[in-house]
Design a protein around this motif. Sequence first.
Motif, PDB file in Angstrom:
ATOM      1  N   VAL A  12       0.783  -1.335  -0.081  1.00 43.23           N
ATOM      2  CA  VAL A  12       0.087  -0.045   0.111  1.00 43.23           C
ATOM      3  C   VAL A  12       0.773   1.158   0.078  1.00 43.23           C
ATOM      4  O   VAL A  12       1.536   1.363   0.859  1.00 43.23           O
ATOM      5  CB  VAL A  12      -0.824  -0.036   1.161  1.00 43.23           C
ATOM      6  CG1 VAL A  12      -1.780   1.322   1.176  1.00 43.23           C
ATOM      7  CG2 VAL A  12      -1.688  -1.271   1.304  1.00 43.23           C
ATOM      8  N   GLU A  13       0.821   2.008  -0.790  1.00 48.18           N
ATOM      9  CA  GLU A  13       1.467   3.469  -1.129  1.00 48.18           C
ATOM     10  C   GLU A  13       0.945   4.407   0.024  1.00 48.18           C
ATOM     11  O   GLU A  13      -0.315   4.719   0.155  1.00 48.18           O
ATOM     12  CB  GLU A  13       1.256   4.086  -2.351  1.00 48.18           C
ATOM     13  CG  GLU A  13       2.109   5.151  -2.665  1.00 48.18           C
ATOM     14  CD  GLU A  13       3.656   4.925  -2.999  1.00 48.18           C
ATOM     15  OE1 GLU A  13       4.535   5.677  -2.916  1.00 48.18           O
ATOM     16  OE2 GLU A  13       3.717   3.588  -2.889  1.00 48.18           O
ATOM     17  N   ARG A  14       1.764   4.569   0.905  1.00 46.94           N
ATOM     18  CA  ARG A  14       1.602   5.633   2.101  1.00 46.94           C
ATOM     19  C   ARG A  14       2.317   6.802   1.637  1.00 46.94           C
ATOM     20  O   ARG A  14       3.589   6.913   1.710  1.00 46.94           O
ATOM     21  CB  ARG A  14       1.908   5.117   3.639  1.00 46.94           C
ATOM     22  CG  ARG A  14       1.390   3.788   4.041  1.00 46.94           C
ATOM     23  CD  ARG A  14      -0.297   4.052   3.889  1.00 46.94           C
ATOM     24  NE  ARG A  14      -0.845   2.911   4.604  1.00 46.94           N
ATOM     25  CZ  ARG A  14      -2.070   2.800   4.522  1.00 46.94           C
ATOM     26  NH1 ARG A  14      -3.051   3.727   4.086  1.00 46.94           N
ATOM     27  NH2 ARG A  14      -2.599   1.535   5.184  1.00 46.94           N
ATOM     28  N   THR A  15       1.640   8.027   1.447  1.00 44.67           N
ATOM     29  CA  THR A  15       2.371   9.082   0.685  1.00 44.67           C
ATOM     30  C   THR A  15       2.590  10.278   1.759  1.00 44.67           C
ATOM     31  O   THR A  15       3.367  11.023   1.458  1.00 44.67           O
ATOM     32  CB  THR A  15       1.307   9.847  -0.191  1.00 44.67           C
ATOM     33  OG1 THR A  15       0.044  10.150   0.675  1.00 44.67           O
ATOM     34  CG2 THR A  15       0.970   8.833  -1.020  1.00 44.67           C
ATOM     35  N   HIS A  16       2.638   9.909   3.144  1.00 46.40           N
ATOM     36  CA  HIS A  16       2.936  10.778   3.936  1.00 46.40           C
ATOM     37  C   HIS A  16       3.406  10.040   5.366  1.00 46.40           C
ATOM     38  O   HIS A  16       2.693   9.941   6.287  1.00 46.40           O
ATOM     39  CB  HIS A  16       1.869  11.892   4.440  1.00 46.40           C
ATOM     40  CG  HIS A  16       2.242  13.083   5.303  1.00 46.40           C
ATOM     41  ND1 HIS A  16       2.201  14.342   4.792  1.00 46.40           N
ATOM     42  CD2 HIS A  16       2.968  13.464   6.341  1.00 46.40           C
ATOM     43  CE1 HIS A  16       2.650  15.167   5.382  1.00 46.40           C
ATOM     44  NE2 HIS A  16       3.297  14.577   6.686  1.00 46.40           N
ATOM     45  N   ILE A  17       4.620   9.530   5.284  1.00 50.82           N
ATOM     46  CA  ILE A  17       5.323   8.847   6.479  1.00 50.82           C
ATOM     47  C   ILE A  17       6.257   9.973   7.224  1.00 50.82           C
ATOM     48  O   ILE A  17       7.359  10.498   6.212  1.00 50.82           O
ATOM     49  CB  ILE A  17       5.863   7.667   5.968  1.00 50.82           C
ATOM     50  CG1 ILE A  17       4.875   6.599   5.367  1.00 50.82           C
ATOM     51  CG2 ILE A  17       6.385   6.831   7.428  1.00 50.82           C
ATOM     52  CD1 ILE A  17       5.366   5.307   4.644  1.00 50.82           C
ATOM     53  N   GLU A  18       6.306  10.017   8.578  1.00 52.92           N
ATOM     54  CA  GLU A  18       7.034  10.905   9.182  1.00 52.92           C
ATOM     55  C   GLU A  18       7.860  10.162  10.401  1.00 52.92           C
ATOM     56  O   GLU A  18       7.183   9.302  10.921  1.00 52.92           O
ATOM     57  CB  GLU A  18       6.540  12.244   9.477  1.00 52.92           C
ATOM     58  CG  GLU A  18       6.483  13.358   8.432  1.00 52.92           C
ATOM     59  CD  GLU A  18       5.985  14.523   8.832  1.00 52.92           C
ATOM     60  OE1 GLU A  18       6.612  15.053   9.932  1.00 52.92           O
ATOM     61  OE2 GLU A  18       5.314  15.242   8.119  1.00 52.92           O
ATOM     62  N   LYS A  19       9.058  10.734  10.778  1.00 52.59           N
ATOM     63  CA  LYS A  19       9.719  10.311  11.966  1.00 52.59           C
ATOM     64  C   LYS A  19       9.135  11.225  13.107  1.00 52.59           C
ATOM     65  O   LYS A  19       9.557  12.519  12.934  1.00 52.59           O
ATOM     66  CB  LYS A  19      11.264  10.083  11.764  1.00 52.59           C
ATOM     67  CG  LYS A  19      11.853   9.704  13.335  1.00 52.59           C
ATOM     68  CD  LYS A  19      13.119   9.376  12.781  1.00 52.59           C
ATOM     69  CE  LYS A  19      13.995   8.902  14.039  1.00 52.59           C
ATOM     70  NZ  LYS A  19      15.218   8.601  13.956  1.00 52.59           N
ATOM     71  N   LEU A  20       8.183  11.015  14.109  1.00 47.10           N
ATOM     72  CA  LEU A  20       7.761  11.912  15.017  1.00 47.10           C
ATOM     73  C   LEU A  20       8.476  11.781  16.315  1.00 47.10           C
ATOM     74  O   LEU A  20       9.154  10.749  16.313  1.00 47.10           O
ATOM     75  CB  LEU A  20       6.262  11.773  15.112  1.00 47.10           C
ATOM     76  CG  LEU A  20       5.308  11.749  13.897  1.00 47.10           C
ATOM     77  CD1 LEU A  20       4.068  11.446  14.369  1.00 47.10           C
ATOM     78  CD2 LEU A  20       5.640  13.091  13.384  1.00 47.10           C
ATOM     79  N   LYS A  21       8.382  12.530  17.138  1.00 50.02           N
ATOM     80  CA  LYS A  21       8.800  12.148  18.590  1.00 50.02           C
ATOM     81  C   LYS A  21       8.355  10.910  19.080  1.00 50.02           C
ATOM     82  O   LYS A  21       9.137  10.052  19.994  1.00 50.02           O
ATOM     83  CB  LYS A  21       8.572  13.197  19.565  1.00 50.02           C
ATOM     84  CG  LYS A  21       9.265  14.716  19.343  1.00 50.02           C
ATOM     85  CD  LYS A  21       8.745  15.783  20.093  1.00 50.02           C
ATOM     86  CE  LYS A  21       9.336  17.090  20.075  1.00 50.02           C
ATOM     87  NZ  LYS A  21       8.908  18.065  20.993  1.00 50.02           N
ATOM     88  N   GLU A  22       7.213  10.573  18.981  1.00 49.79           N
ATOM     89  CA  GLU A  22       6.832   9.090  19.406  1.00 49.79           C
ATOM     90  C   GLU A  22       7.178   7.833  18.589  1.00 49.79           C
ATOM     91  O   GLU A  22       6.945   6.839  18.663  1.00 49.79           O
ATOM     92  CB  GLU A  22       5.256   9.353  19.544  1.00 49.79           C
ATOM     93  CG  GLU A  22       4.594  10.391  20.452  1.00 49.79           C
ATOM     94  CD  GLU A  22       4.815  11.825  19.415  1.00 49.79           C
ATOM     95  OE1 GLU A  22       4.740  11.506  18.426  1.00 49.79           O
ATOM     96  OE2 GLU A  22       4.358  12.812  20.174  1.00 49.79           O
TER      97      GLU A  22
END
Length: 299
Positions: free
Chosen positions: A179-189
């Motif tokens: 599944v293409e996930r278009t907004h992945i980020e490394k957050l504090k959590e």
Amino acid sequence: MKPTLLVLAAGMGSRYGGLKQIDPIGPSNETIIDYSIYDAIEAGFGKIVFVIRESFEKEFKEIFNAKLAGKIEVAYVNQEIGNVPEGASFNPDREKPWGTGHAILMAKDCINEPFAVINADDYYGVEAFTTMANFLKNSITEQEYGMVGYQLANTISENGSVSRGVCSTNADDHLVTVVERTHIEKLKEGIAYKEDDKWIPLAGETTVSMNFWGFTPQLFKHLEEQFISFLAAEGEALTSEFYIPSVVAKIIEGGNTKVKVLKSDAQWFGVTYREDKEKAAKAILELVEKGIYPAKLWS
């Protein structure tokens, strides 16, 4: 028959702020593409096909024709908005092409052998090319394609969100879905993707696709059929994307073709944002110092 390498280099680098495909990062002004092609030649690939845009075609060809003359066969195809199947229609106000699935489809008339697909702005690693070349030469069939899988935690930019094909696999290392996930980020959590304004966590060891795929030319039939259906449903949208992970997911659903996730210990890095360049250049320099690459790649 030697496999072909298809390089997706038609992106305009909106998040990067320029044409990252030709931005030098190596000690002798090499681009990331240069290292991918060098690894592909060493692994036994016989042809390179670039997917580019007409707007920078002349500059791009001048750079790579000079570097690759006499080293490997090279071909070019353009990805433009109007390159759609006969009879298909779309919103005339659209300004950009249709994504990675559309880009690969552009090469249907110049690839007749098993082939790999990569992004121009990603460094995949020596071992990944060796692994894929062996698969394309010895194992690929119409019933089993291949994909080099990477751990999500090793593919995150520190400078903003990224798009990744999030994979689930079975006990035999075949894709169940992607599944293409278009907004992945490394957050504090921790790492998470955004959907409908909600953050959903993802484990760092999750297998993701970095668009390093292995296919046979039969893929183009699937691509064309799915692209026609996609345009019928999404053609009026201005920002809809025809992603290759979505195409692969539908092929798997059809039940006739599996996709093997190829294990590799290769190092990955990329340049999604301008701020990623310094880290990529440092990584390349370390590989040169270890003797993986010569300081002048094409000398």
